[in-house]
Design a protein around this motif. Sequence first.
Motif, short mmCIF file in Angstrom:
data_model
loop_
_atom_site.label_atom_id
_atom_site.label_comp_id
_atom_site.label_asym_id
_atom_site.label_seq_id
_atom_site.Cartn_x
_atom_site.Cartn_y
_atom_site.Cartn_z
N ASP A 244 0.65 -1.22 0.00
CA ASP A 244 -0.10 -0.28 0.10
C ASP A 244 0.81 1.42 -0.04
OD1 ASP A 244 -3.15 0.50 1.07
OD2 ASP A 244 -1.97 2.21 1.27
N THR B 134 -8.49 7.64 4.84
CA THR B 134 -9.21 7.48 3.71
C THR B 134 -8.13 7.01 2.57
OG1 THR B 134 -9.53 9.60 2.83
CG2 THR B 134 -11.47 8.70 4.05
N GLY B 135 -8.67 6.11 1.56
CA GLY B 135 -7.76 5.80 0.49
C GLY B 135 -8.44 5.40 -0.67
N GLU B 136 -7.74 5.35 -1.77
CA GLU B 136 -8.44 5.04 -2.96
C GLU B 136 -7.55 3.95 -3.84
OE1 GLU B 136 -11.23 5.51 -4.21
OE2 GLU B 136 -12.01 6.83 -2.67
N THR B 137 -7.98 3.17 -4.26
CA THR B 137 -7.03 2.25 -5.41
C THR B 137 -7.51 2.46 -6.73
OG1 THR B 137 -7.00 0.44 -3.77
CG2 THR B 137 -6.64 -0.35 -5.97
N THR C 201 -3.54 -2.13 -4.50
CA THR C 201 -3.72 -1.52 -3.14
C THR C 201 -3.85 -0.05 -3.20
OG1 THR C 201 -1.23 -1.30 -3.04
CG2 THR C 201 -2.43 -3.32 -1.81
N ASN C 202 -3.97 0.50 -2.08
CA ASN C 202 -4.30 1.98 -2.23
C ASN C 202 -3.17 2.64 -2.87
OD1 ASN C 202 -6.95 2.53 -0.73
ND2 ASN C 202 -5.85 1.38 0.98
N ASP C 203 -3.58 3.76 -3.66
CA ASP C 203 -2.68 4.44 -4.42
C ASP C 203 -2.47 6.10 -3.90
OD1 ASP C 203 -1.55 2.57 -6.25
OD2 ASP C 203 -3.52 2.87 -7.20
N VAL D 196 -3.78 7.87 -0.47
CA VAL D 196 -4.14 8.02 1.14
C VAL D 196 -4.06 9.37 2.01
CG1 VAL D 196 -3.77 6.95 3.51
CG2 VAL D 196 -3.91 5.50 1.25
N SER E 59 0.56 10.02 -2.40
CA SER E 59 -0.16 9.67 -3.42
C SER E 59 1.24 9.30 -4.40
CB SER E 59 -0.91 10.85 -4.28
OG SER E 59 -1.22 10.36 -5.55
N MET F 71 -8.61 2.94 7.54
CA MET F 71 -9.46 2.86 6.27
C MET F 71 -10.53 1.91 6.34
SD MET F 71 -6.56 3.89 3.60
CE MET F 71 -5.24 2.98 4.10
N LYS F 72 -10.29 0.83 6.92
CA LYS F 72 -11.23 -0.33 7.13
C LYS F 72 -12.38 0.01 7.99
CE LYS F 72 -7.53 -3.36 6.22
NZ LYS F 72 -6.66 -4.68 6.69
#
Length: 311
Positions: free
Chosen positions: A157, A184-187, A192-194, A196, A213, A307-308
């Motif tokens: 991640d 918070t994060g985005e894939t 995995t998250n790119d 956060v 990022s 994030m979960k």
Amino acid sequence: MAKLRAGVIGVGHLGQHHARLYASSPDTTLVGVMDQDGARASAIAEKFGTQAFRGLPELLKQVEVVSIAVPTSGHYAVARACLEAQKHVLVEKPIAVSPNEAQDLVGLAGRHGCTLQVGHSERFNPIMPLMRPHIHTPMLFECHRLGTYSERGTDVDVVLDLMIHDIDLLLSCNPGPVEAVLATGETLLSPTNDVVNARIRFKDGCVAQLTASRISPKAMRQWRVFQPDGCVTIDFQSRQGVVGRRSVAADGKPRITMEEIQAGAAEPLKLQLESFLHAVRVRSRPVVSGEDGAAAVALAHRVLSAMKMPE
């Protein structure tokens, strides 16, 4: 004083520079290198006048110190093998993927009397020692670490790939115990998250906002630190800093006076390796110890866990 016999495990993008620096250092003899890509290992070995090893046991028989620059997912297994062979280890950041792995390596190093240093190279950025004395009562940290996309590092991640730098630096400023973490994060491009964004609140009221990022159009590594008497800005890329101090003008109005600071051009990785070798020789605690690396991984996992959590 005899030279230390050094080896490098993993000679890709970063490991090749460990090999270069060991080969050129007056304090070390580069005994050999190895890599999962045999052709790559042979090419780097030829470039720096050393030997390419095919197996880890063979390399470890001939060295005293090693740098580990394999992909993050392999840090634990390789570092464990090296410590069990009673070698001094510099492992690139993060020390390991999980807190349990990190603590196991710290314990192994202690039991075998080995130096264990973690490659958080931003600690050795020449701007940091110039700015650190100006960070004294932080109220708010704003940390941005943005990079352009590369498949290198995407085995973990972005929190463990990039944000870990700022987590380690943040903890080195001694902000105290953590009270709460939101994230918070985005894939987008990797498994995995790119991207956060994390907000870490410490028990004394200090807050750190971190953004990492690896899909940005332009790289950025910057900090802003706000304190009761002013602010501190650090640009790790340009090695420039600004210290803003609150004062009162002649008319009685508050103002901020600025002092600009420029660091030199010393190579952080070279400073890091020199620090590691010094710690090995004098048996001192490394600047970035295994315990420091484990603490950074533990906080990184609190970010990952946040994030979960349901909002």
